[in-house]
Write an enzyme that holds these catalytic residues in place. Structure first.
Site, PDB file in Angstrom:
ATOM      1  N   HIS A  68      -3.506   4.459   7.294  1.00 32.70           N
ATOM      2  CA  HIS A  68      -2.493   3.860   6.415  1.00 32.70           C
ATOM      3  C   HIS A  68      -1.086   4.055   6.989  1.00 32.70           C
ATOM      4  CE1 HIS A  68      -5.307   3.231   3.030  1.00 32.70           C
ATOM      5  NE2 HIS A  68      -5.901   4.298   3.525  1.00 32.70           N
ATOM      6  N   ASP A  89       0.826  -1.208   0.000  1.00 38.12           N
ATOM      7  CA  ASP A  89       0.000   0.000   0.000  1.00 38.12           C
ATOM      8  C   ASP A  89       0.865   1.264   0.000  1.00 38.12           C
ATOM      9  OD1 ASP A  89      -1.814   2.030   0.572  1.00 38.12           O
ATOM     10  OD2 ASP A  89      -2.184   1.373   2.627  1.00 38.12           O
TER      11      ASP A  89
END
Length: 556
Positions: free
Chosen positions: A369, A196
């Site tokens: 994140h 990611d």
């Protein structure tokens, strides 16, 4: 490592690269395909009237016999939002955790997917085969329950897809990322890591979700009347923190917004959300409660035009109006590229006179994140032979590549891909392969893909310079104009204030028709084309605008 010989491996994205959202990645292992996620994204500003955008799966449909399954790594719509539309075309098993599958099933019911879908529940401890390929999983930490990364075993070595993750040492549900599994697979040797990239430009570590609990307590304290909180509908951990803060302030909680009502209902039913005090009340009870006893939790943190929060900001919501004694808490940050729209909505909310709390300094939201140091930790633990930055705009993938360089991964082993570009592996050696078809499919109401570039172009033209409709009735056999031309303007000029221009346009059309009839040219297409061309020149000369011109010729 798998005993099944995998001579040729192809990895590519049909969504999620060069953009935020619409995640869909494909592993092609000889004659088998495994799909990772099937997400949607919010339309871009120039996609007028479009509801959502999903990946173009034409290539998958053309090779449907090769597709062996879909793995959903988490429950946000940027990972599951396209699943109903994909399952209309591909009748394959869908693997996911309990919460993820519950929301995916609900989406399929809402969109009314025909036939019976194959949903197979997995956990982080599951070891399965998709087609002939062994796959196992590891738990990741995120703001949504039950998120997973996955390990696909091939004879060339494992392929690791991280899913969304961060290394939160004090998560709300006490479920940390399974570092032991990552270390173990890293020690065995990993062919490729797909990681990611969303926060690859953000230095340091992402703050713990537990920080938000304190931020919400401060934001809720001594609010004069109602508290309105905007969150992502699937952020169940955040919603639990809102319930906890509401309990402290002795306030009831009501959820407004279709998606959040659905997610909360599912989370309560499955035990992911706890409300032992019975704080949650129905919308019918809103009128019976004092505003100072209420917390309203809603969606629309990204400024979506039709969201509940936007309607409240405009004062047009049927259930709830924001007043100057209320407090609005934005417990979400704008998605990349969405900052302007969110800023405009905060401005609207401020115009109500309400106290609006937003931004990082208020501690009412943290990123879910991994930031740079966590991304480097993942790279160091996995130590992949090849690295593919995924999930993010190109600049984020580019920043992730630099992070990989900093921990010793050479550019020759990094694949910075665009949608449709293929990373191909043979005998553990990687190279760029041929592209596969990719792109956007636009969902507008019940229409799937019927709004394309031509329709969008027309919508942009209409929104920019408007439309002019010219109506004429002809008698073809006698070659004469029976009525008209009548000109109707919408979004171009106000007719009552532009009578001279309209009269001149009508004269031009009349003269053009007389000329065509005199030349014995009475084909509809030719007549419309000449009217359109001549009228376009006149209007641009007079106004410097180019409205859409639509001649309508009727025969009597």
């Amino acid at each position: 490592m798998s005993n099944q010989q995998t001579e040729n491996i192809r990895i590519y994205a049909l969504g999620g690269l060069g953009e935020v959202g619409k995640n869909m990645y494909v592993l092609e292992l000889d004659d088998e395909m495994i799909i990772i996620d099937a997400g949607c994204m919010i339309p871009e500003d120039d996609m007028l009237g479009v509801d959502i955008v999903i990946p173009d799966i034409t290539y998958l449909v053309e090779n449907k016999e090769k597709v062996k399954g879909i793995v959903l790594t988490q429950a946000l719509e940027d990972h599951i939002g396209a699943i109903p539309y994909v399952l209309r075309e591909l009748n394959v098993p869908v693997y996911g955790t309990k919460f993820t599958l519950a929301l995916a099933k609900d989406l399929c019911n809402e969109v009314k997917v025909p036939g019976k879908q194959q949903f197979i529940e997995i956990t982080s401890n599951s070891k399965i085969k998709i087609g002939t390929t062994p796959v196992n999983f590891f738990r990741t930490n995120y703001s949504v329950p039950d998120t997973l990364g996955m390990i696909v075993h091939t004879s060339q070595g494992p392929i690791v897809h991280t899913g969304d993750f961060k290394f939160d040492q004090n998560p709300v549900d006490q479920q940390t990322t399974e570092m032991g599994k990552l270390t173990e697979i890293g020690d065995k040797g990993v062919l490729a890591l797909m990681s990611d990239s969303t926060n690859a430009e953000t230095p340091g570590h992402s703050a713990s979700e537990s920080v938000v609990a304190d931020g919400l307590k401060e934001a809720f304290h001594e609010a004069p009347e109602a508290i309105i909180v905007a969150v992502y509908s699937s952020h169940i951990h955040r919603i639990q923190q809102i319930l906890d803060a509401s309990k402290r302030e002795e306030r009831s909680v009501v959820f407004i917004g279709k998606s959040i009502e659905r997610a909360v209902s599912i989370a309560l039913e499955l035990g992911y959300l706890q409300d032992p005090e019975g704080l949650i009340v129905s919308q019918d009870e809103l009128k019976t409660k004092n505003r100072s006893d209420l917390v309203v939790v809603t969606t629309g943190s990204q400024g979506e035009p039709l969201s509940s929060l936007m309607k409240m900001a405009k004062g047009s919501h049927s259930l709830f109006k924001i007043t100057d004694r209320d407090r609005v808490v934005m417990s979400a940050m704008p998605s990349p590229g969405n900052e302007k729209v969110v800023s405009q909505m905060i401005d609207l909310l401020s115009r109500t006179g309400a106290d609006v709390i937003y931004g990082k300094e208020e501690k009412v939201h943290v990123s879910a994140h991994a930031s740079q140091e966590e991304l480097k930790l993942m790279l160091n633990v996995i130590r992949p032979q090849h690295f593919i930055p995924v999930q993010g705009e190109y600049r984020m993938q580019h920043a992730h590549r630099h992070l990989a360089n900093s921990v010793g991964i050479d550019d020759s082993r990094i694949f910075l891909l665009e949608k449709g570009e293929v990373a191909e592996f043979t005998k553990r050696k990687g190279r760029k392969g041929n592209k596969v078809p990719s792109g956007h499919v636009l969902i507008d109401g019940l229409g799937v893909g019927d709004v394309g570039n031509i329709v969008l172009r027309d919508r942009r033209l209409l929104s920019k310079d408007g439309i002019l409709v010219v109506v004429v009735t002809l008698n073809k056999s006698h070659k004469q104009v029976l009525s008209g031309p009548d000109i109707i303007s919408r979004g171009f000029v106000y007719v009552r204030e532009s009578e001279e221009l309209i009269a001149e346009a009508e004269k031009l059309v009349s003269a053009s028709l007389e000329q065509l009839i005199a030349q014995n040219q009475t084909e509809w297409a030719q007549m419309k084309s000449q009217i359109r061309d001549q009228l376009s020149r006149l209007l641009f000369e007079k106004t410097k605008r180019r409205p859409m011109i639509m001649p309508i010729i009727m025969e009597a």
